[in-house]
Structure formats: C-alpha cells, structure tokens
Design a protein around this motif. Sequence first.
Motif, PDB file in Angstrom:
ATOM      1  N   GLN A 104     -11.734 -49.122 -12.985  1.00 17.27           N
ATOM      2  CA  GLN A 104     -12.268 -48.803 -14.320  1.00 17.27           C
ATOM      3  C   GLN A 104     -11.371 -49.366 -15.423  1.00 17.27           C
ATOM      4  O   GLN A 104     -11.845 -49.812 -16.469  1.00 17.27           O
ATOM      5  CB  GLN A 104     -12.428 -47.285 -14.463  1.00 17.27           C
ATOM      6  CG  GLN A 104     -13.093 -46.863 -15.771  1.00 17.27           C
ATOM      7  CD  GLN A 104     -12.108 -46.231 -16.744  1.00 17.27           C
ATOM      8  OE1 GLN A 104     -11.029 -45.793 -16.348  1.00 17.27           O
ATOM      9  NE2 GLN A 104     -12.483 -46.171 -18.014  1.00 17.27           N
ATOM     10  N   ARG A 105     -10.051 -49.399 -15.194  1.00 21.36           N
ATOM     11  CA  ARG A 105      -9.125 -49.960 -16.178  1.00 21.36           C
ATOM     12  C   ARG A 105      -8.674 -51.387 -15.825  1.00 21.36           C
ATOM     13  O   ARG A 105      -7.737 -51.900 -16.406  1.00 21.36           O
ATOM     14  CB  ARG A 105      -7.910 -49.047 -16.346  1.00 21.36           C
ATOM     15  CG  ARG A 105      -8.202 -47.719 -17.028  1.00 21.36           C
ATOM     16  CD  ARG A 105      -8.793 -47.877 -18.425  1.00 21.36           C
ATOM     17  NE  ARG A 105      -8.041 -48.799 -19.253  1.00 21.36           N
ATOM     18  CZ  ARG A 105      -7.016 -48.438 -20.031  1.00 21.36           C
ATOM     19  NH1 ARG A 105      -6.638 -47.155 -20.063  1.00 21.36           N
ATOM     20  NH2 ARG A 105      -6.392 -49.324 -20.758  1.00 21.36           N
ATOM     21  N   ASP A 106      -9.360 -52.002 -14.855  1.00 19.91           N
ATOM     22  CA  ASP A 106      -9.191 -53.424 -14.552  1.00 19.91           C
ATOM     23  C   ASP A 106      -7.822 -53.809 -13.986  1.00 19.91           C
ATOM     24  O   ASP A 106      -7.386 -54.955 -14.099  1.00 19.91           O
ATOM     25  CB  ASP A 106      -9.457 -54.278 -15.808  1.00 19.91           C
ATOM     26  CG  ASP A 106     -10.907 -54.205 -16.247  1.00 19.91           C
ATOM     27  OD1 ASP A 106     -11.790 -54.488 -15.417  1.00 19.91           O
ATOM     28  OD2 ASP A 106     -11.166 -53.853 -17.409  1.00 19.91           O
ATOM     29  N   GLU A 121      -6.610 -59.706 -22.155  1.00 18.70           N
ATOM     30  CA  GLU A 121      -6.965 -58.290 -22.146  1.00 18.70           C
ATOM     31  C   GLU A 121      -8.461 -58.110 -21.892  1.00 18.70           C
ATOM     32  O   GLU A 121      -9.280 -58.881 -22.396  1.00 18.70           O
ATOM     33  CB  GLU A 121      -6.588 -57.655 -23.484  1.00 18.70           C
ATOM     34  CG  GLU A 121      -6.817 -56.164 -23.542  1.00 18.70           C
ATOM     35  CD  GLU A 121      -6.391 -55.564 -24.872  1.00 18.70           C
ATOM     36  OE1 GLU A 121      -6.627 -54.356 -25.077  1.00 18.70           O
ATOM     37  OE2 GLU A 121      -5.824 -56.312 -25.700  1.00 18.70           O
ATOM     38  N   HIS A 122      -8.812 -57.085 -21.111  1.00 16.41           N
ATOM     39  CA  HIS A 122     -10.213 -56.774 -20.845  1.00 16.41           C
ATOM     40  C   HIS A 122     -10.632 -55.551 -21.666  1.00 16.41           C
ATOM     41  O   HIS A 122      -9.838 -54.628 -21.876  1.00 16.41           O
ATOM     42  CB  HIS A 122     -10.421 -56.479 -19.356  1.00 16.41           C
ATOM     43  CG  HIS A 122     -10.175 -57.656 -18.480  1.00 16.41           C
ATOM     44  ND1 HIS A 122     -11.140 -58.583 -18.170  1.00 16.41           N
ATOM     45  CD2 HIS A 122      -9.039 -58.090 -17.851  1.00 16.41           C
ATOM     46  CE1 HIS A 122     -10.631 -59.518 -17.389  1.00 16.41           C
ATOM     47  NE2 HIS A 122      -9.353 -59.235 -17.184  1.00 16.41           N
ATOM     48  N   GLN A 123     -11.868 -55.562 -22.078  1.00 20.70           N
ATOM     49  CA  GLN A 123     -12.392 -54.430 -22.843  1.00 20.70           C
ATOM     50  C   GLN A 123     -12.505 -53.213 -21.931  1.00 20.70           C
ATOM     51  O   GLN A 123     -12.964 -53.301 -20.795  1.00 20.70           O
ATOM     52  CB  GLN A 123     -13.764 -54.780 -23.414  1.00 20.70           C
ATOM     53  CG  GLN A 123     -14.389 -53.662 -24.236  1.00 20.70           C
ATOM     54  CD  GLN A 123     -15.748 -54.050 -24.790  1.00 20.70           C
ATOM     55  OE1 GLN A 123     -16.226 -55.169 -24.570  1.00 20.70           O
ATOM     56  NE2 GLN A 123     -16.387 -53.134 -25.492  1.00 20.70           N
ATOM     57  N   VAL A 124     -12.075 -52.068 -22.436  1.00 17.48           N
ATOM     58  CA  VAL A 124     -12.130 -50.838 -21.650  1.00 17.48           C
ATOM     59  C   VAL A 124     -13.549 -50.270 -21.664  1.00 17.48           C
ATOM     60  O   VAL A 124     -14.133 -50.068 -22.731  1.00 17.48           O
ATOM     61  CB  VAL A 124     -11.148 -49.785 -22.202  1.00 17.48           C
ATOM     62  CG1 VAL A 124     -11.287 -48.470 -21.428  1.00 17.48           C
ATOM     63  CG2 VAL A 124      -9.718 -50.297 -22.117  1.00 17.48           C
ATOM     64  N   ASP A 126     -15.838 -47.148 -21.233  1.00 18.27           N
ATOM     65  CA  ASP A 126     -15.632 -45.705 -21.359  1.00 18.27           C
ATOM     66  C   ASP A 126     -15.971 -44.993 -20.054  1.00 18.27           C
ATOM     67  O   ASP A 126     -16.896 -45.397 -19.332  1.00 18.27           O
ATOM     68  CB  ASP A 126     -16.505 -45.152 -22.485  1.00 18.27           C
ATOM     69  CG  ASP A 126     -16.080 -43.752 -22.883  1.00 18.27           C
ATOM     70  OD1 ASP A 126     -15.143 -43.611 -23.672  1.00 18.27           O
ATOM     71  OD2 ASP A 126     -16.697 -42.790 -22.370  1.00 18.27           O
ATOM     72  N   LYS A 127     -15.212 -43.958 -19.741  1.00 22.37           N
ATOM     73  CA  LYS A 127     -15.462 -43.203 -18.514  1.00 22.37           C
ATOM     74  C   LYS A 127     -16.897 -42.693 -18.447  1.00 22.37           C
ATOM     75  O   LYS A 127     -17.500 -42.628 -17.370  1.00 22.37           O
ATOM     76  CB  LYS A 127     -14.493 -42.026 -18.416  1.00 22.37           C
ATOM     77  CG  LYS A 127     -13.049 -42.400 -18.185  1.00 22.37           C
ATOM     78  CD  LYS A 127     -12.184 -41.142 -18.177  1.00 22.37           C
ATOM     79  CE  LYS A 127     -10.721 -41.469 -18.002  1.00 22.37           C
ATOM     80  NZ  LYS A 127      -9.879 -40.250 -18.057  1.00 22.37           N
ATOM     81  N   TRP A 130     -19.252 -44.881 -16.667  1.00 24.38           N
ATOM     82  CA  TRP A 130     -18.857 -45.308 -15.320  1.00 24.38           C
ATOM     83  C   TRP A 130     -19.250 -44.210 -14.325  1.00 24.38           C
ATOM     84  O   TRP A 130     -18.422 -43.406 -13.912  1.00 24.38           O
ATOM     85  CB  TRP A 130     -17.339 -45.547 -15.272  1.00 24.38           C
ATOM     86  CG  TRP A 130     -16.884 -46.336 -14.076  1.00 24.38           C
ATOM     87  CD1 TRP A 130     -16.785 -45.881 -12.797  1.00 24.38           C
ATOM     88  CD2 TRP A 130     -16.461 -47.685 -14.057  1.00 24.38           C
ATOM     89  NE1 TRP A 130     -16.327 -46.865 -11.965  1.00 24.38           N
ATOM     90  CE2 TRP A 130     -16.124 -48.006 -12.725  1.00 24.38           C
ATOM     91  CE3 TRP A 130     -16.347 -48.675 -15.042  1.00 24.38           C
ATOM     92  CZ2 TRP A 130     -15.666 -49.262 -12.344  1.00 24.38           C
ATOM     93  CZ3 TRP A 130     -15.901 -49.935 -14.663  1.00 24.38           C
ATOM     94  CH2 TRP A 130     -15.567 -50.218 -13.332  1.00 24.38           C
TER      95      TRP A 130
END
Length: 308
Positions: A104-106, A121-124, A126-127, A130
């Motif tokens: 989820q956080r790559d 950087e990868h876009q987060v 949201d939980k 997911w």
Amino acid sequence: MRILVHIDDAAGWQAALQQRLPNAEVFTSDQTVENIDYLAVWKPPAELLERHAGARGIINLGAGVDALLSNPGLPANTPIVKLRDAGMGELIADYCLYGLLHVQRDFDRYRDQQARAEWREHQVIDKSDWPVGVLGLGAIGRHVAGRIATAGFPVHGWSRSPKTLDGISCHHGEEGLYDLLGQVSTLVTLLPNTPETHHLINAETLAALPDGASLINPGRGTLIDETSLLEALGDGEREGRLRSALLDAFPSEPLPSDSPLWQHPRLLITPHMAGPTPLGAALDQVVETLEAWDAGNEVPTIDRDAGY
C-alpha cells in the motif's frame, strides 16, 4: 495424570505444565515412558503416536491440524483438541499488516528503485481506497480481519458458511468468494488445509482478482497452486497480473533450495514464522483441556472429516 510433550521447546513446556499441574507427571518425548494419558504435541513422529496409541486425548500445540491428521501413526479414535488463537492471532495480524503496508505504501517499488539508484516518489493511495480480503474467519481470521479494519482498511471476509462480524463485509460460499475476489487490492489467506481448500488459490481464482492485486499467505501452504501463482506474477522480464506475494507457508518445508519461488523478484518468503505459538498464552488452554478431560468433562474436539 501422565502427560507427554513433543515440541521444539519441550523442556520449557514440561516445566510450565509441571508447575501448573503439580500432581501430574509430565515427560518429554526424548524420555522412554509408558502408560501416557495425554499427548501435547506439535508435528510428532508417527512412531511416537503409535507407541502411545492408548492415550486418552491429544492436544495439538498449534492451530493447524493438517500435519497431525495426515500422520500415518495417528490413532483412529483418539479425541484431538487444537489450540484456539492463544496469542497467535496478534502475531499473524502484525505479519499481515506489515505485508499490507509493504504494498500500500509502495515499499516493493522503492526497493526496486533503490537497485537502479532511481529517486521517484509514488502517490499514496488512501487506506479507505484499499479493500482487503481475508479468507477464513475462524478465531485467528476474525482477529486479523478486525486488526486490519481498525487500521483503516475496508475489509471483506469469507467463510464456508454465513457469518456476521462488526465492521467486516462478510461473504460465504462459492458465489461469495468470487464476489470478494473481484473487489480487493490485497488478499489474505487464513484457511485450514482441507480437501475443499487445497489449491483454492489457483489460475481461476487468481484471475478473478483485479490487476495489480497482492497476496499474503500466513495460512497453509497447500492453499496455493504454486505454478499458477508464478504464472500470475510473471517473471523478471514480463510483469504479471499479480503485483506481489508474501508467503510464509509451503506444501514442503523447509522450502526446497531449488524452488523457483526463492528467486522470484516479486515474492517475499519467510520461514513459517508468522504466528509461532507463545507458551504463556497457550498454557491456559492446554491446562484447561487437560483438567476437563481428567475430570471426565466434555471437551470440544476437532472434526476429523472437516479437517479442523
């Protein structure tokens, strides 16, 4: 009451049981003894079970009973009790949360970027966007599903028969399984090893997952068709439908050194360490069972036909 213990830390179990049951005689499997009343074991050799076939009951010192049920030395009619959660659920929940946050956080992508000295950087995501599927809603599955939901992820749970759990979208049966598979970003497998669950994760069920989904298996190794899993993951040159997998259990353990799973770039392998049985947390259940058996009281035992 005469009790025989077989597990890696047999001496620790022997001392703990002797302290809790001072009127009992507690032995370890490296001692030559006869006329044992109860066995407390984890993956015992067949000859040990055969030698003590007259025992009144067997306590399986873990949640999974498939190794015991497939043991050729297992007496046909001896009642078997398995440990319920006994602290394993908390450890397995930590394991699953780690695996979940890893994708989820790559962190898997950042690991690959590090090898290329690539700063990107990868876009987060949201939980809440997911969704997680948990297959198996027994004592441990319920605990894991609850912890994941508390962490902020939408959770879908699946079981063979209908269940209702607060905060969990529950599914059951074959139709419910495919309904769940089609909408989760990460799938966690916590089912027992039974004929019905053997290779439940196969080409068909993996294809039902959305592209880019990930898999976490701290359950039984026999749940997964490894050939289909490797195909779904692709290889170093060809990216598959499945983004990654975290595997803790395998049909053959230790995992053979020539297994192609070891070298796959999108696999993370751990040596069946997700949920070790904490002696302290399990001891109360073992003592409770032994005292009930010795008093002639009824004790809930496993269903050998169902496999759990």
